[in-house]
Design an enzyme around this catalytic site. Structure first.
Site, PDB file in Angstrom:
ATOM      1  N   SER A 167      -5.948  -7.327   7.378  1.00  0.00           N
ATOM      2  CA  SER A 167      -6.283  -7.205   8.807  1.00  0.00           C
ATOM      3  C   SER A 167      -6.076  -8.505   9.583  1.00  0.00           C
ATOM      4  CB  SER A 167      -7.728  -6.737   8.974  1.00  0.00           C
ATOM      5  OG  SER A 167      -7.885  -5.462   8.400  1.00  0.00           O
ATOM      6  N   SER A 176       0.850  -1.205   0.000  1.00  0.00           N
ATOM      7  CA  SER A 176       0.000   0.000   0.000  1.00  0.00           C
ATOM      8  C   SER A 176       0.881   1.249   0.000  1.00  0.00           C
ATOM      9  CB  SER A 176      -0.891   0.010   1.243  1.00  0.00           C
ATOM     10  OG  SER A 176      -0.090   0.219   2.394  1.00  0.00           O
ATOM     11  N   SER A 233     -10.901  -9.976   5.124  1.00  0.00           N
ATOM     12  CA  SER A 233     -10.469 -10.629   6.367  1.00  0.00           C
ATOM     13  C   SER A 233     -11.677 -11.183   7.107  1.00  0.00           C
ATOM     14  CB  SER A 233      -9.720  -9.629   7.253  1.00  0.00           C
ATOM     15  OG  SER A 233      -8.374  -9.518   6.810  1.00  0.00           O
ATOM     16  N   HIS A 246     -12.916  -2.638   4.656  1.00  0.00           N
ATOM     17  CA  HIS A 246     -11.564  -2.749   5.198  1.00  0.00           C
ATOM     18  C   HIS A 246     -11.549  -2.714   6.732  1.00  0.00           C
ATOM     19  CE1 HIS A 246     -10.606  -1.340   1.038  1.00  0.00           C
ATOM     20  NE2 HIS A 246      -9.734  -2.307   1.176  1.00  0.00           N
ATOM     21  N   ASP A 278      -1.203  -1.711  -3.942  1.00  0.00           N
ATOM     22  CA  ASP A 278      -2.569  -1.777  -3.411  1.00  0.00           C
ATOM     23  C   ASP A 278      -3.119  -0.345  -3.286  1.00  0.00           C
ATOM     24  OD1 ASP A 278      -4.783  -3.012  -2.244  1.00  0.00           O
ATOM     25  OD2 ASP A 278      -3.932  -2.989  -0.223  1.00  0.00           O
ATOM     26  N   HIS A 279      -4.290  -0.099  -3.848  1.00  0.00           N
ATOM     27  CA  HIS A 279      -4.946   1.209  -3.754  1.00  0.00           C
ATOM     28  C   HIS A 279      -4.081   2.393  -4.206  1.00  0.00           C
ATOM     29  CE1 HIS A 279      -8.534  -0.348  -1.823  1.00  0.00           C
ATOM     30  NE2 HIS A 279      -7.757  -1.091  -1.067  1.00  0.00           N
TER      31      HIS A 279
END
Ligand code: G3H
Ligand code: 13P
Ligand code: ZN
Length: 330
Positions: A278, A56, A235, A189, A93-94
Site C-alpha cells: 500500500s 499477487s 505499510s 492490509h 503472494d497469497h
C-alpha cells in the site's frame, strides 16, 4: 517448466536464516508493472539489500504471468548492470490453491505463499502440506499463514482480525514443513488499517493506532525459536503522502498504518520478511496526482510515471535503511 535457477533467482531459505540471526527483515515489495520493478531494483541495488519481488493473483491477472517471469529475469540482469548482483526471490503472494502454487513453481517462481488461513485449522494444514510436498521437490520455499488479518487478503476478505494462536504454531510447522510462517498480530492490509474509533488523535489531528500484539509474537518465538516469521499488512501509510494525494484532488479518508518504530521492533525479532504494498501505491499516486495538477497540458506518460517511479524508489530506500535494516546484507 522453467526452473527459477534458469532465471538467476534464489529461494528464500538462506536469506531468511541470515535475517533471523542478523536481526533485520528482508523487504517483500509487490509489483505489477515496469516502473515498480525499476524502483524496487534501483532501491535495493543502491542500498545493497536482498529482496522478494512479490506477485499477487491480481498482479498475475493484470500483468500476465509470462511477462512477469521475464521481468523478474530482466531484474536479475538489471541489478548487475546497475553494479551489484543482489539476491532476488520471485514470490507468489497469497496463493490460495495448490494449482496456483504449482503453476507459479512451473513458471519460475522461487518461493510461494499458500494462504489457507481462512480455512479451518485441519484444512489449512492439509492444503499447506500438499503445497510444501510439491514445492520442495523443486527447491522452492513455502510460506504458510496462521491467523487472519483484517482487510483484503487477495480475493478473500475479513472484516475482523483473528490473532494467531501461539499454541497452534509448533504443530502447524511440524505437520506442514513450511519454511516460514505469516502471523496475525494486529496488522492488516490496505491504507485504512484501523477505524478512527480504535485510534487516539494527536494535537495535529494524526491518528495513532493501537500497538501491535508483541506479546503474541514473543510467545510464537518461544515455541518455535529461530523460525522465520513473516509480517503482512506492514505499510505505514505516511501522512505526508496522504496529504499530497488529498491536496491534489484525492479523497482518502481516515487512512492510517503501522508506525515505523513498531516495524523496526518487529524486524529486530524473528520477523525476517515484511510485506509492503500500500505505501508504494500511495507514493505513486501522490506523485502522479501532483504531476497532473502541476502540468495539466502534459500527456506523455513518462512525464508522470517517471516522477512516480522516483518517489517510489525513495520510499523503498527509506524502508530498507530506516525501518527493515536490510541495507548492506546482500
Ligand atoms: O495482500 C495484498 C497485496 O497488497 C496485493 O494486493 O491483490 O490487489 O494485488 P492485490
Ligand atoms: P500493505 O497493504 O500493508 O502494504 O500489506 C501488503 C501485504 O501484506 C501483501 O501481502
Ligand atoms: Zn498480505
Amino acid at each position: 517448466m522453467t526452473h527459477y535457477k534458469e532465471l538467476g533467482l534464489v529461494n528464500s531459505k538462506e536469506l531468511f536464516q541470515k535475517a533471523v540471526k542478523g536481526g533485520y527483515a528482508i523487504p517483500a515489495f509487490n509489483f505489477n508493472n515496469l516502473e515498480q520493478l525499476q524502483a524496487i531494483i534501483g532501491a535495493c541495488v543502491e542500498t545493497k539489500s536482498p529482496v522478494l519481488l512479490q506477485v499477487s493473483s491480481g498482479a498475475r491477472k493484470y500483468a500476465n504471468q509470462t511477462l512477469l517471469k521475464y521481468l523478474a529475469k530482466g531484474a536479475v540482469d538489471y541489478a548487475k548492470e546497475l553494479g551489484y548482483a543482489i539476491p532476488i526471490v520471485l514470490h507468489l503472494d497469497h496463493g490460495d490453491t495448490l494449482e496456483l502454487c504449482k503453476s507459479c513453481v512451473e513458471s519460475g517462481f522461487s518461493s510461494v505463499m499458500i494462504d489457507g488461513s481462512h480455512h479451518p485449522y485441519d484444512k489449512n494444514v492439509e492444503v499447506t502440506r500438499q503445497v510444501v510436498e510439491y514445492a520442495h521437490k523443486h527447491d522452492v520455499s513455502v510460506e504458510g499463514e496462521l491467523g487472519v488479518l483484517a482487510g483484503i487478503e487477495d480475493e478473500v476478505s475479513s472484516a475482523v482480525t483473528h490473532y494467531t494462536k501461539p499454541e497452534e504454531v509448533e504443530d502447524f510447522v511440524k505437520k506442514t514443513g513450511v519454511d516460514s510462517l505469516a502471523i496475525s498480530i494486529g496488522t492488516s492490509h490496505g491504507a485504512n488499517k484501523f477505524k478512527p474509533e480504535q485510534c487516539t488523535r494527536t494535537a495535529e489531528g494524526i491518528l495513532v493506532p493501537p500497538p501491535l500484539r508483541f506479546d503474541i509474537l514473543e510467545e510464537v518465538e518461544k515455541r518455535i525459536p529461530g523460525f522465520p516469521i513473516v509480517l503482512h499488512g506492514a505499510s505505514s501509510v505516511p501522512p505526508e503522502l496522504v496529504r499530497i494525494i488529498n491536496s491534489n484532488g484525492g479523497k482518502l479518508k481516515d487512512a492510517v498504518g503501522i508506525p515505523e518504530e513498531q516495524l523496526r521492533r518487529a524486524a529486530a525479532s524473528a520477523v525476517c520478511k515484511i510485506n509492503i504494498d500500500s505505501d508504494g501505491r500511495l507514493a505513486m499516486t501522490a506523485a502522479i496526482r501532483k504531476a497532473f495538477v502541476d502540468n495539466p497540458a502534459e500527456f506523455d506518460p513518462r512525464k508522470y510515471l517517471g516522477p512516480a517511479r522516483d518517489q517510489l524508489k525513495e520510499l523503498y530506500k527509506h524502508k530498507i535503511v530506516n525501518v527493515l535494516g536490510s541495507a548492506n546484507r546482500a
